[in-house]
Design an enzyme around this catalytic site. Sequence first.
Site, PDB file in Angstrom:
ATOM      1  N   ASP A  10      -2.794  -0.179   6.334  1.00 14.88           N
ATOM      2  CA  ASP A  10      -3.670  -0.627   5.252  1.00 14.88           C
ATOM      3  C   ASP A  10      -3.144  -1.900   4.604  1.00 14.88           C
ATOM      4  OD1 ASP A  10      -5.319   1.469   5.753  1.00 14.88           O
ATOM      5  OD2 ASP A  10      -4.807   2.631   3.957  1.00 14.88           O
ATOM      6  N   ASP A  30       0.854  -1.180   0.000  1.00 13.54           N
ATOM      7  CA  ASP A  30       0.000   0.000   0.000  1.00 13.54           C
ATOM      8  C   ASP A  30       0.896   1.238   0.000  1.00 13.54           C
ATOM      9  OD1 ASP A  30      -2.928   0.982   0.378  1.00 13.54           O
ATOM     10  OD2 ASP A  30      -1.769   2.172   1.797  1.00 13.54           O
ATOM     11  N   GLU A  35       0.827   5.712   0.469  1.00 12.02           N
ATOM     12  CA  GLU A  35       0.143   6.985   0.727  1.00 12.02           C
ATOM     13  C   GLU A  35       0.818   8.029  -0.159  1.00 12.02           C
ATOM     14  OE1 GLU A  35      -2.523   7.230   2.435  1.00 12.02           O
ATOM     15  OE2 GLU A  35      -2.480   5.228   3.325  1.00 12.02           O
ATOM     16  N   HIS A  64      -5.378   4.244   6.830  1.00 12.46           N
ATOM     17  CA  HIS A  64      -4.766   5.366   6.120  1.00 12.46           C
ATOM     18  C   HIS A  64      -3.327   5.615   6.541  1.00 12.46           C
ATOM     19  CE1 HIS A  64      -8.427   6.180   4.034  1.00 12.46           C
ATOM     20  NE2 HIS A  64      -9.096   6.429   5.146  1.00 12.46           N
TER      21      HIS A  64
END
Length: 699
Positions: A165, A19, A21, A160
């Site tokens: 995540d 994942d 961000e 998040h």
Amino acid sequence: MNDKSYSTPLSALDAVVLDTETTGLDARTARVIQIGAVRMQGSEILADERFDRLVHPGVPIPKATIAVHGITDEHVKGASRFPAVLDELDEFLGSAIVIGHTIGYDLTILDREAKLAGRPLRPRRSLDVRTLAELARPNLAQYDLDRIAASLDIEVEGRHTAIGDAITTARVFAGLLPLLRQRGIRTLAEAETASRALADRQAGAARLPLTATPPPAGPLPALSRIDSFTYTHRIMAVMSAPPVWCEPSAKVRAVIQRLLERGISSVLVKGEDSVIGIATERDMLRALDHSHSSGLDAEVAAFVSKPLQTIGQGDFVYRAIGRMERLGIRHLGVTDAAGAVIGVVTTRNLLRHRASAAIVLGDAIDRAESERDLGQAWATLPIAARALLAEHVGARDVSAVISGEICALTRRAAELAERRMSTANRGPPPTAYALLVLGSAGRGESLLAADQDNALVYAEGAPGSPTDVWFEEFSTHVAQILDEVGVPFCKGGVMAKTPAWRHSLADWQTVIDGWVRRQRPEDLLNVDIFFDGVTVHGDVALGERVFTYAYETAHRSVTFQKQLAETARRWQAPLSFFGNLKTGPDGRIDLKKHGLLPIFTAARALAIRHGTQARATPERLRAVVGLGQEVEGEIAALIDAHGTIMIAMLEQQLVDGELGVPLSPRVDLKRLDGARLTELKDAIRRVATAVDLVGEGRV
């Protein structure tokens, strides 16, 4: 990515769940600010195998995205830029399957960052958990990570954050696996194909495309070389027999003399009631090294290697090689069906077959310690099958290897199930029992589209008794393990976890009496499955008592045999008026129903009629010739037809498995050139011989 990955069960994948961000949602302009990844082995999340890095994006982080992930410019102030993280990330990903929620976005972002650094990411196969959830749970209102997790009762932590995540996504993936299996999505290739099909159906939706790399359209790369001898010859063909024995009290001097006189490298050491172990040349050298010349007068029992490692006389040579390599030994005892030691096989016996052998299957199933291990071992079968076909090994020989691995897989599943029962404080088996593999695998004729066909007999106990309850729980574990690693539940319920296929010896005899006496359609269907069985685990003698009773009971009933013959006679050639093979709308024909079924049904009926307990279809047919019947030419042609039909099915299953198409006995005739199609038509026409032989009572 290794060659076997396309057929690897999802529950056995080596994967990295990823994942990111970012500074925004537009993949064309967003920059990475955090990368989180966790490694998985099957459904297990490796807590210590994590990748968690902040990345300086080189641009200010917008307030709108800070509100989502909470990462500010201050947080990334001392973080490395992406180029400095790239090598570490690439190493962590390795050759694993990459999994993520809307993983296409993450990989697109990472690939853009890598290109900006002048070092594009290596292409990797990937699976999107969002898409998998849509396949497994088609009725959810939304497929964001929170809703998918909630539908699976999975707790969300660290939402998040990239690592939070990633961990949640890993848990979701593990939770989806049994639901995907229920929908026939078991392997990596099947998941990729189903995902692409869903994406095609949603082509009008505003979503990024999946990045899963489709498998190559052509044939798989061939192995460097596979020595077909090891897959087509059994231990009985290479073993030394009978074995040479000695007493535990024998002197080392006498044992060495016996080795020299016989020109052998080992003797078996046997006590009053059982085999103690094996004394090899190396053991005798160890005795001399330990005690020098006085060691010659020591008893051999002090230096024997124990316990004696064994292999069955009917096992293929590749299994002996794999077991020797796994255990680091050079000798194996050879046992018969009852478990008695009847010979020895050594590296010397096998040496001429080892030099160029590419052992694909080896001993992986027998050494598997988990469902994941079993799944990875099972995934090698298509690779071995393809390589053997490339070496012009016949389909029946390949199917014998596949059937042997199914039996080994079931045996190992039973051993793991016993371990589960022990861990759950259920205790050991309450009485002697035998686990039976039925159907095509019992005949040694299974192909890759195998499901579970098994049964269980225990020495004594009533239905619903504590003994039966123990075996019900045990059999349920066996079925769950097999389903997870790649052999699905039998749709007809022919599994030992079902009461109808789990009885005491006395009750099995009653059930068999009922089948033979009543002769209902469902009874004949049960006979089709049961009479092809073989014992794979437990008390072999107990299992054989059931089969012997079944054959002898059926052999005494002429009316029952007539019903079996009538079943075979219902077959009609799937040929049109112009002699073409009839196919369905998809251009395929079911070659099990229209080709193999009448052959092995007739062969079984003949075996029962003539009192032979051979399991394999060719052996049953050849037994008829051995009785002096004037049908040798017809039988030979029928056996050839049997092989031709099997190879067409096996080749189709190899192609389908690679492309993620559910395996079946249905063959796409468009794949066959003119010569192959003509050969298949001729084989189908010869099936009528089987119907005639059994139906007209000629043999």
